[in-house]
Design a protein around this motif. Structure first.
Motif, PDB file in Angstrom:
ATOM      1  N   THR A  71     -16.009  97.944  13.049  1.00  0.00           N
ATOM      2  CA  THR A  71     -14.262  98.666  14.247  1.00  0.00           C
ATOM      3  C   THR A  71     -13.858  97.187  15.224  1.00  0.00           C
ATOM      4  O   THR A  71     -12.713  97.483  15.754  1.00  0.00           O
ATOM      5  N   ALA A  72     -14.408  96.251  14.296  1.00  0.00           N
ATOM      6  CA  ALA A  72     -14.303  94.648  15.952  1.00  0.00           C
ATOM      7  C   ALA A  72     -12.597  94.488  15.799  1.00  0.00           C
ATOM      8  O   ALA A  72     -11.661  94.379  16.578  1.00  0.00           O
ATOM      9  N   ASP A  73     -11.846  94.648  14.819  1.00  0.00           N
ATOM     10  CA  ASP A  73     -10.562  94.052  14.902  1.00  0.00           C
ATOM     11  C   ASP A  73      -9.327  95.334  14.815  1.00  0.00           C
ATOM     12  O   ASP A  73      -8.638  94.999  15.623  1.00  0.00           O
ATOM     13  N   ILE A  74     -10.256  96.754  15.122  1.00  0.00           N
ATOM     14  CA  ILE A  74      -9.214  97.717  15.660  1.00  0.00           C
ATOM     15  C   ILE A  74      -9.924  97.430  17.167  1.00  0.00           C
ATOM     16  O   ILE A  74      -8.738  97.892  17.693  1.00  0.00           O
ATOM     17  N   ARG A  75     -10.570  96.977  17.868  1.00  0.00           N
ATOM     18  CA  ARG A  75     -11.142  97.158  18.797  1.00  0.00           C
ATOM     19  C   ARG A  75      -9.943  96.483  19.406  1.00  0.00           C
ATOM     20  O   ARG A  75      -9.642  96.397  20.946  1.00  0.00           O
ATOM     21  N   LYS A  76      -9.960  95.044  18.959  1.00  0.00           N
ATOM     22  CA  LYS A  76      -9.552  94.158  19.324  1.00  0.00           C
ATOM     23  C   LYS A  76      -8.056  94.515  19.759  1.00  0.00           C
ATOM     24  O   LYS A  76      -7.069  93.833  20.639  1.00  0.00           O
ATOM     25  N   ALA A  77      -7.384  95.190  18.617  1.00  0.00           N
ATOM     26  CA  ALA A  77      -6.078  95.608  18.134  1.00  0.00           C
ATOM     27  C   ALA A  77      -4.914  96.066  19.814  1.00  0.00           C
ATOM     28  O   ALA A  77      -4.048  96.427  20.095  1.00  0.00           O
ATOM     29  N   PHE A  78      -6.580  97.382  19.903  1.00  0.00           N
ATOM     30  CA  PHE A  78      -5.665  98.041  20.944  1.00  0.00           C
ATOM     31  C   PHE A  78      -6.919  97.704  22.727  1.00  0.00           C
ATOM     32  O   PHE A  78      -6.363  98.542  23.606  1.00  0.00           O
ATOM     33  N   GLN A  79      -7.706  96.713  22.441  1.00  0.00           N
ATOM     34  CA  GLN A  79      -8.600  96.882  23.332  1.00  0.00           C
ATOM     35  C   GLN A  79      -7.857  96.203  25.077  1.00  0.00           C
ATOM     36  O   GLN A  79      -7.648  97.149  26.546  1.00  0.00           O
TER      37      GLN A  79
END
Length: 261
Positions: A160-168
């Motif tokens: 989920t690295a890309d998802i976490r980056k998009a919302f962090q």
């Protein structure tokens, strides 16, 4: 003097997803209360799961649920922090592009899933004791959302690295073990909820003891002088805590509480 004890559940008191905690713990909590020491459970689980798991003492403890998005006690909500619906929908749509991921939508009084994964549903109900509603489409749920959890059988952090980056930068994002990543409203975490509880009870961090094992426990441990990482905790968490307890498999938290008594 210790006046407040706060503990995580999964990975700290018990292995992740275990339906029962040691029965001896209930007696210890009651004895602590007799000595004027408040007890709180701080979990990524919803309050209904916490209450079910701690049924014998449910009227004697505080619930810090959904990673701090909910603070309450039996029959009473003290603090609830929902996520903006637009953010919730954007996150759900992004996760749906990934067939290896599942979503649990946490409301204040129940949880929702539109996944067709029957094994995951049974585990949520039988293991975690969630009050799960199966729906056709999470985007149609009207109850305000306090947490979105992404589930993967293993390796969820990397997946989920890309998802976490998009919302962090817009949400509070934290990992809870190898299977879960949680998204809450910005600024929401267990430590913030512990501070709210401390302030309301006029208890200081120096009068607080806390136990944890995962990254979602880090802020909570920083809010307590007597901060314990269980032996099976992540390395980052062990570095955050001042003290170490035995592992969850060896009832490390219970051992420390009995020593305190």
């Amino acid at each position: 003097m210790i006046k407040l004890i706060v503990s995580d559940v999964d990975g700290t008191l018990v292995p992740d997803g275990t339906p029962l905690v040691p029965e001896e713990l209930f007696d210890v909590i009651l004895k602590l209360r007799e000595r004027g020491i408040q007890f709180a459970i701080a979990s990524g689980r919803p309050w209904a799961s916490v209450e079910s798991t701690f049924e014998p003492v449910k009227k004697k403890i505080f619930y810090i649920a959904n990673n701090g998005a909910y603070l309450g006690c039996h029959g009473r909500s003290l603090f609830v922090n929902p996520i903006e619906p637009e953010l919730v929908h954007e996150l759900i749509r992004m996760v749906r592009l990934r067939p290896d991921l599942n979503v649990i939508y946490a409301g204040q009084d129940g949880d929702y899933m539109d996944s067709k994964d029957d094994a995951l549903y049974r585990w949520m109900v039988e293991g975690y004791k969630f009050n799960i509603h199966r729906v056709e489409d999470l985007l149609e749920v009207k109850e305000p959302c306090v947490k979105i959890s992404i589930y993967r059988e293993s390796g969820v952090e990397g997946a989920t690295a890309d998802i976490r980056k998009a919302f962090q930068d817009r949400m509070q994002v934290t990992t809870a073990g190898d299977m879960w990543v949680d998204f809450m409203a910005e600024g929401v975490n267990k430590g913030q909820a512990v501070k709210l509880l401390q302030d309301s009870l006029e208890i200081t961090p120096e009068e607080t003891m806390a136990f944890g094992d995962q990254l979602n426990d880090s802020e909570m441990l920083k809010q307590a002088y007597y901060s314990f990482a269980v032996a099976n905790a992540r390395e980052e968490v062990r570095k955050t805590a001042r003290f170490q307890a035995d592992s969850n498999a060896n009832n490390g938290v219970l051992k420390v509480l009995k020593q305190l008594l």
